[in-house]
Design an enzyme around this catalytic site. Structure first.
Site, mmCIF file in Angstrom:
data_model
loop_
_atom_site.group_PDB
_atom_site.id
_atom_site.type_symbol
_atom_site.label_atom_id
_atom_site.label_comp_id
_atom_site.label_asym_id
_atom_site.label_seq_id
_atom_site.Cartn_x
_atom_site.Cartn_y
_atom_site.Cartn_z
ATOM 1 N N HIS A 71 32.067 38.902 47.725
ATOM 2 C CA HIS A 71 32.105 39.559 49.043
ATOM 3 C C HIS A 71 31.031 40.641 49.166
ATOM 4 O O HIS A 71 30.877 41.246 50.230
ATOM 5 C CB HIS A 71 33.509 40.116 49.344
ATOM 6 N N ASP A 114 36.285 35.270 44.044
ATOM 7 C CA ASP A 114 35.439 36.371 44.491
ATOM 8 C C ASP A 114 34.531 36.827 43.348
ATOM 9 O O ASP A 114 34.758 37.865 42.714
ATOM 10 C CB ASP A 114 36.325 37.520 44.981
ATOM 11 N N SER A 194 33.851 47.676 44.462
ATOM 12 C CA SER A 194 33.881 46.211 44.424
ATOM 13 C C SER A 194 32.765 45.677 43.541
ATOM 14 O O SER A 194 31.646 46.188 43.545
ATOM 15 C CB SER A 194 33.706 45.624 45.830
#
Length: 241
Positions: A71, A114, A194
């Site tokens: 992402h 992811d 992230s």
């Protein structure tokens, strides 16, 4: 710490999004990392399609590849290696990305698979402050740590120094169903974190910081991590090519 996803940043929320989860936003409840004690850590400065700039974490897995979250995809990247303080960018290695390899089965709604490899435009100079980290080859982990430059408070700004927090993995039905590792509690990764590594007792990376989730507004925050061991064949195949 600086972690933003393709659609929305990894934020701590009291209600579910349409898809049920949001990318991780900040390391809360952590402490400053001993300077250069995490030489595999990478800060990604991402140029977005709308012309804006955002950040994600990542980690060096070889002189030529960085691993991060899918992402965190962007139009282009500037890669900072050997960084501790964001005030000292001129003292670190700065590279660019030649090609990005998001997992072909990445689901940008549920954030399943992811994970993404970034091929650097030139090899990193391996030094005491810049070194790859080994990838896990088993699921034997329980007490781990997460590092990043994300926010340290819910409404605070991104951290200018590398922070770290310890997390304990839990058995949670939603995580089992999604094939992800999970930790719970307000202390954990957040916006700007992230793509960072979940490093466990064996000093290997077992997961990639993916998303945060709250079953309801009164529940503890659940942090989710993409499993490295489930993606080793995919990682190895791309790096060998």
């Amino acid at each position: 710490m600086f972690l933003l996803c393709k659609v929305a940043s990894l934020t701590l929320v009291a209600v579910l999004t349409l898809c049920g989860e949001v990318p991780a936003e900040r390391i809360i409840g952590g402490h400053e990392v001993l300077k250069h004690s995490r030489p595999y850590m990478v800060l990604l400065e991402r140029k977005l399609a709308n012309g804006g700039t955002a950040h994600c974490g990542g980690f060096l897995v070889s002189a030529d590849f960085v691993l991060t979250a899918a992402h965190c995809q962007a139009e282009s990247y500037k890669v900072f290696l050997g960084l501790h303080s964001y005030h000292h960018l001129k003292r670190v290695q700065q590279l660019f990305v030649e090609k990005q390899f998001p997992h072909e089965n990445y689901d940008d709604c549920l954030h399943i698979n992811d994970i993404m490899l970034l091929k650097l435009n030139s090899s990193a100079n391996i030094t005491e402050n810049v070194k790859p980290i080994a990838l896990a080859d088993n699921n034997n982990c329980s007490v781990c740590s997460v590092s990043g430059w994300g926010r340290t408070k819910i409404n605070g700004s991104l951290s200018v120094i590398l922070m770290e927090v310890n997390v304990t993995l839990i058995d949670y039905q939603k995580c089992v169903e999604m094939g992800m590792y999970c930790s719970s509690g307000e202390a954990g990764p957040a916006k700007g974190d992230s793509g960072g590594p979940l490093v466990c007792e064996d000093e290997k990376v077992h997961g990639v910081v993916s998303q945060n989730y709250k079953p309801n507004k009164n529940a503890l925050r659940i942090s989710m991590y993409t499993k490295i061991v489930d993606n080793r064949d995919w990682i190895d195949a791309i790096m060998k090519k």
